[in-house]
Design a protein around this motif. Structure first.
Motif, PDB file in Angstrom:
ATOM      1  N   HIS A 380      97.422  76.351  29.376  1.00 60.09           N
ATOM      2  CA  HIS A 380      98.221  75.229  28.890  1.00 60.09           C
ATOM      3  C   HIS A 380      99.713  75.519  29.019  1.00 60.09           C
ATOM      4  O   HIS A 380     100.502  74.652  29.437  1.00 60.09           O
ATOM      5  N   ARG A 381     100.114  76.735  28.686  1.00 53.76           N
ATOM      6  CA  ARG A 381     101.540  77.103  28.754  1.00 53.76           C
ATOM      7  C   ARG A 381     102.077  76.980  30.169  1.00 53.76           C
ATOM      8  O   ARG A 381     103.245  76.604  30.374  1.00 53.76           O
ATOM      9  N   ARG A 382     101.233  77.268  31.163  1.00 57.01           N
ATOM     10  CA  ARG A 382     101.676  77.212  32.561  1.00 57.01           C
ATOM     11  C   ARG A 382     101.581  75.814  33.160  1.00 57.01           C
ATOM     12  O   ARG A 382     101.819  75.644  34.362  1.00 57.01           O
ATOM     13  N   GLY A 383     101.237  74.839  32.353  1.00 59.78           N
ATOM     14  CA  GLY A 383     101.231  73.462  32.831  1.00 59.78           C
ATOM     15  C   GLY A 383      99.872  72.840  33.006  1.00 59.78           C
ATOM     16  O   GLY A 383      99.771  71.686  33.443  1.00 59.78           O
ATOM     17  N   GLY A 384      98.789  73.558  32.674  1.00 58.87           N
ATOM     18  CA  GLY A 384      97.454  72.993  32.787  1.00 58.87           C
ATOM     19  C   GLY A 384      97.176  71.992  31.680  1.00 58.87           C
ATOM     20  O   GLY A 384      97.686  72.118  30.565  1.00 58.87           O
ATOM     21  N   ARG A 385      96.362  71.002  31.995  1.00 58.82           N
ATOM     22  CA  ARG A 385      96.033  69.975  31.006  1.00 58.82           C
ATOM     23  C   ARG A 385      94.812  70.396  30.195  1.00 58.82           C
ATOM     24  O   ARG A 385      93.768  70.727  30.734  1.00 58.82           O
ATOM     25  N   VAL A 386      94.963  70.336  28.862  1.00 56.56           N
ATOM     26  CA  VAL A 386      93.892  70.633  27.916  1.00 56.56           C
ATOM     27  C   VAL A 386      93.617  69.372  27.108  1.00 56.56           C
ATOM     28  O   VAL A 386      94.555  68.709  26.655  1.00 56.56           O
ATOM     29  N   THR A 387      92.349  69.025  26.941  1.00 55.04           N
ATOM     30  CA  THR A 387      91.980  67.844  26.170  1.00 55.04           C
ATOM     31  C   THR A 387      91.074  68.245  25.013  1.00 55.04           C
ATOM     32  O   THR A 387      90.617  69.381  24.920  1.00 55.04           O
ATOM     33  N   ALA A 388      90.813  67.287  24.126  1.00 62.30           N
ATOM     34  CA  ALA A 388      90.035  67.547  22.918  1.00 62.30           C
ATOM     35  C   ALA A 388      88.668  66.872  23.021  1.00 62.30           C
ATOM     36  O   ALA A 388      88.586  65.645  23.130  1.00 62.30           O
ATOM     37  N   GLY A 389      87.621  67.681  23.006  1.00 66.39           N
ATOM     38  CA  GLY A 389      86.258  67.169  23.017  1.00 66.39           C
ATOM     39  C   GLY A 389      85.444  67.866  21.949  1.00 66.39           C
ATOM     40  O   GLY A 389      85.654  69.054  21.680  1.00 66.39           O
ATOM     41  N   SER A 390      84.495  67.149  21.325  1.00 65.27           N
ATOM     42  CA  SER A 390      83.824  67.716  20.149  1.00 65.27           C
ATOM     43  C   SER A 390      82.347  68.043  20.347  1.00 65.27           C
ATOM     44  O   SER A 390      81.781  68.798  19.566  1.00 65.27           O
ATOM     45  N   ASP A 391      81.668  67.438  21.338  1.00 69.83           N
ATOM     46  CA  ASP A 391      80.247  67.729  21.586  1.00 69.83           C
ATOM     47  C   ASP A 391      79.409  67.625  20.313  1.00 69.83           C
ATOM     48  O   ASP A 391      78.670  68.545  19.959  1.00 69.83           O
ATOM     49  N   PRO A 392      79.497  66.514  19.579  1.00 75.83           N
ATOM     50  CA  PRO A 392      78.889  66.468  18.239  1.00 75.83           C
ATOM     51  C   PRO A 392      77.371  66.376  18.269  1.00 75.83           C
ATOM     52  O   PRO A 392      76.762  66.029  19.268  1.00 75.83           O
TER      53      PRO A 392
END
Length: 518
Positions: A380-392
């Motif tokens: 993420h720090r180097r510019g990669g995209r991180v998203t939020a997923g929960s797999d409930p």
């Protein structure tokens, strides 16, 4: 031998059974008010989603399903006078509706009424969900639920259906590159937005499917499980064109220190999930050190590829403290008894693997998380995209609550609070719409964007626990009373205002009804 037969049968059920066969139909919507000709969210502090700092107070003017204006301070008197409704949000924070990039909702043995999960998502501010898949097997309501949600005739987040590769149709297994391409075109024609790959394919078939997916403007995401990771690890998957990698699978197999393949312990059996998940944590002992030349090169490779990571940290969190996971604040009131039954240690239920879970297993998982957190943060720090997923719906992770748990774990991994909110909003929206070459219509609070908003008392940038439906326990220093504060107050989707506490009460009634029936 008897245990092996049980485990083999469980695996066969997991991969082959149409789990939604007995799911109840989602009832027509009776919750929510609007959309209004003019709705104003008044006096809140705005966190607009792109990473910009909080600003407020603001008045957000909504016309129908779109944001029409954002006024610092207050909207003009004439605009306020003409509003059909004004929500007093003083002392609250307004953010874009959250995007869950890893959703499921199809198993009658856990929660037979899909609105249970849909309402829990909305009650926690989640207005968009990517299903990977929502339901397994042909003839399931992925697409009808999607259409009904888009028309707002059911109480549900906006739904983006993905199909597992090879699933949904009845034409048999895919064995050739031509068949792989045919399935992709078929899935696109049915209305699916993308494909989830489970990494059981030969590289040539995967490459053909990914190439066709790109032509059809369909997204792709991979769960690079152990049975196929020797053919395609995460490094190879992104070279072949994979858009996203979910969970941790494939990363550590790309970073092995002294071997070309993982070293499995004596007696290892992938179908025995106790063996599978206990061993996974020990994989951290086989990889190069964080910060080493090989580690850095791999992260650069991921960033350069443009892949998106949706780590779903929360879904494995019980592995580092199973006692805490099974005693969360929300289980008594909001987790169905049937769901708690499914969560309990089992030889057959997927994810219920802690049948003899030890201190050593939990310590190993805590180390594993340190490595996994480091990889995600540096990406993420180097510019990669991180998203939020929960797999409930697995491993004590109940819908909605699990999503907020994921936000807390993204923070634990090292993302700053504003970065966590960006992962939960515009980053997820961009991942979903990227394959189509479109700018997402939601994900930030901007004029012209869809009116998808979450409104919460207090400031979740200071304390993400304010977002849990059960709220946050806090001492009132003036009265000396212990209070529950926070919890989403309103969730707005397409300009329709949902009373989040009322949705939670609906869920609580479902739980009580099932308890009474038992």
């Amino acid at each position: 031998m008897k245990l092996l037969k049980i485990l083999s049968a469980a695996f066969a059920v997991l991969v082959a059974t149409p789990l939604a066969a007995q799911m109840q139909p989602v009832p027509d919507r009776t919750e929510g008010e609007g959309p209004y000709p003019t709705l104003i969210v008044s006096g809140a502090t705005m966190v607009e989603g792109s990473g910009a700092p909080p600003m407020g107070p603001v008045d957000i003017v909504i016309e129908g399903d779109r944001i029409a204006a954002i006024h610092g301070g207050a909207a003009p008197d004439a605009v306020r006078a003409g509003a059909a409704r004004i929500i007093d949000a003083k002392g609250m924070t307004v953010m874009p509706g959250f995007v869950d990039t890893h959703g499921h909702n199809g198993d009658p043995s856990k929660a037979g009424q899909p609105s249970y999960g849909y309402k829990l998502w909305l009650a926690h501010g989640v207005t968009s969900v990517r299903g990977v898949s929502f339901y397994w097997g042909p003839g399931q309501p992925d697409l009808s639920d999607t259409q009904r949600s888009a028309a707002n005739t059911i109480t549900a987040p906006r739904l983006f259906p993905y199909a597992a590769f090879g699933d949904k149709w009845d034409r048999g297994p895919i064995t050739t590159e031509a068949e792989a391409r045919e399935w992709v075109r078929w899935a696109k024609a049915q209305g699916f937005w993308g494909i989830k790959f489970f990494n059981s394919l030969e590289p040539a078939l995967l490459k053909a499917a990914l190439d066709e997916a790109e032509k059809q403007q369909m997204g792709s995401v991979a769960h690079l499980a152990q049975p196929g990771v020797q053919r395609v690890n995460a490094a190879k998957a992104v070279e072949l064109g994979m858009d996203g990698v979910t969970h941790f699978y494939g990363h550590f197999e790309s970073l092995l220190d002294e071997a070309a393949l993982p070293t499995y312990p004596q007696g290892y059996n992938y179908y025995d999930e106790q063996s599978r998940f206990a061993w996974v944590a020990r994989l951290a002992d086989q990889v190069v050190e964080p910060g080493s030349e090989e580690w850095d090169a791999y992260i650069d490779h991921l960033v350069d590829s443009g892949v998106t990571l949706s780590p779903t940290f929360n879904i494995y969190s019980a592995s580092r403290d199973v006692m805490a996971a099974k005693n969360r604040d929300w289980h008594e009131r909001y987790s169905l008894p049937s769901l708690m039954d499914f969560y309990a240690p089992s030889a057959t239920n997927h994810g219920s693997y802690y049948k003899d879970w030890s201190t050593e297993d939990e310590v190993a998982w805590r180390k594993f998380y340190r490595y996994w957190f480091d990889l995600t943060k540096e990406f993420h720090r180097r510019g990669g995209r991180v998203t939020a997923g929960s797999d409930p719906g697995y491993i004590y992770q109940t819908w909605g609550f699990a999503y907020i748990g994921e936000l807390e774990m993204l923070r634990e991994a090292g993302l700053e609070p504003l970065e966590v909110i960006r992962a939960a909003t515009v980053a997820g929206a961009e991942e979903i719409y990227q394959a189509r070459g479109q700018t997402p219509p939601m994900g930030t609070i901007q004029v012209g964007k869809l009116a998808d908003l979450v409104i919460v008392p207090g400031n979740p940038l200071d304390n993400l626990k304010l977002l849990y439906g059960t709220g946050h326990t806090k001492l009132n220093y003036e009265t000396g009373a212990i209070e529950q504060v926070g919890g989403v107050r309103w969730t707005i989707k397409d300009g329709i205002v949902y009373d989040a506490p009322a949705l939670l009460e609906d869920v609580a009634r479902m739980v009580e009804a099932q308890k009474a029936a038992r």
